[in-house]
Each structure stands twice: as structure tokens, then as C-alpha cells.
Scaffold this motif. Sequence first.
Motif, short mmCIF file in Angstrom:
data_model
loop_
_atom_site.label_atom_id
_atom_site.label_comp_id
_atom_site.label_asym_id
_atom_site.label_seq_id
_atom_site.Cartn_x
_atom_site.Cartn_y
_atom_site.Cartn_z
N MET A 217 0.79 -1.19 0.00
CA MET A 217 0.00 0.00 0.00
C MET A 217 0.84 1.26 0.00
O MET A 217 0.42 2.25 -0.62
N LYS A 218 1.90 1.21 0.75
CA LYS A 218 2.73 2.39 0.81
C LYS A 218 3.30 2.74 -0.56
O LYS A 218 3.44 3.91 -0.89
N VAL A 219 3.63 1.75 -1.32
CA VAL A 219 4.22 1.99 -2.65
C VAL A 219 3.18 2.65 -3.56
O VAL A 219 3.48 3.59 -4.30
N VAL A 220 1.96 2.17 -3.49
CA VAL A 220 0.90 2.73 -4.32
C VAL A 220 0.64 4.18 -3.91
O VAL A 220 0.47 5.07 -4.76
N ARG A 221 0.61 4.46 -2.62
CA ARG A 221 0.37 5.80 -2.12
C ARG A 221 1.51 6.73 -2.53
O ARG A 221 1.29 7.87 -2.95
N PHE B 265 3.42 6.32 -5.10
CA PHE B 265 3.31 6.50 -6.56
C PHE B 265 2.25 7.55 -6.89
O PHE B 265 2.44 8.41 -7.75
N ARG B 266 1.10 7.49 -6.20
CA ARG B 266 0.05 8.48 -6.43
C ARG B 266 0.53 9.88 -6.06
O ARG B 266 0.23 10.85 -6.78
N ARG B 267 1.22 10.03 -4.98
CA ARG B 267 1.75 11.34 -4.58
C ARG B 267 2.73 11.87 -5.64
O ARG B 267 2.71 13.05 -5.97
#
Length: 109
Positions: free
Chosen positions: A1-5, A7-9
Motif C-alpha cells: 500500500m505504501k508503494v501505491v500511495r 506513486f500516487r503522490r
Amino acid sequence: MKVVRMFRRAVRAIVPPALFLGLTAYFGWNAMQGDHGIHAYHQQLQLREQALQAQRDANDEQIVWKRRVASLDERALNADMLDERARAMLNLARTGDLVIPYGPHDKLY
């Protein structure tokens, strides 16, 4: 999840400035090189100057032709000069005229 967040940032931080920078570059290029840009404006100024010069030349030529046409008036023609020029062009002479022959390479006029 942290990676996706993360990436979105990163996408949210990079995409809007890149989009606005691209739009600025697009409009800047069109302002310089486009159909209505600065370079096209300078080309139109050069074409305008050429057209004005052509108009001045045409007006000058029209003045010359008006002067020539005005000199064709009946009162402006000298009958003796007209007769002399007509005889020279037609290679004619009167019976009492003195004829001086010219050589083949010597021209009267």
C-alpha cells in the motif's frame, strides 16, 4: 500500500506542473512561430513594404504616362518637328531637301 500511495503522490506532484509547462511551451511556440505569431507579423510587414513600393512605382509610371499623353495634345505638337520625324522614320524626302548619306554603321538617331 505504501508503494501505491507514494506513486500516487509522485504522479500528483509531477503531472500538473508538467501539464502546465507543456501548455506554456505550446502557447509560447505559437506566439513566435504560429500563423499569427511574431515571425508571421514580420513577414507581413515585409510584404506590406513591398506592396507599398510597388504602388509607388506604379504611381510614378502613371505620372510619366500622363505626361506623355498630355504631350500628345494637338497644341503640344510642333508641325515642323512632326514632319521631320515622320520623314526620318519613313525614309522620305522632298524634292528640294538636301540629303546627306550616312554610312551603314552611322546612325542618325
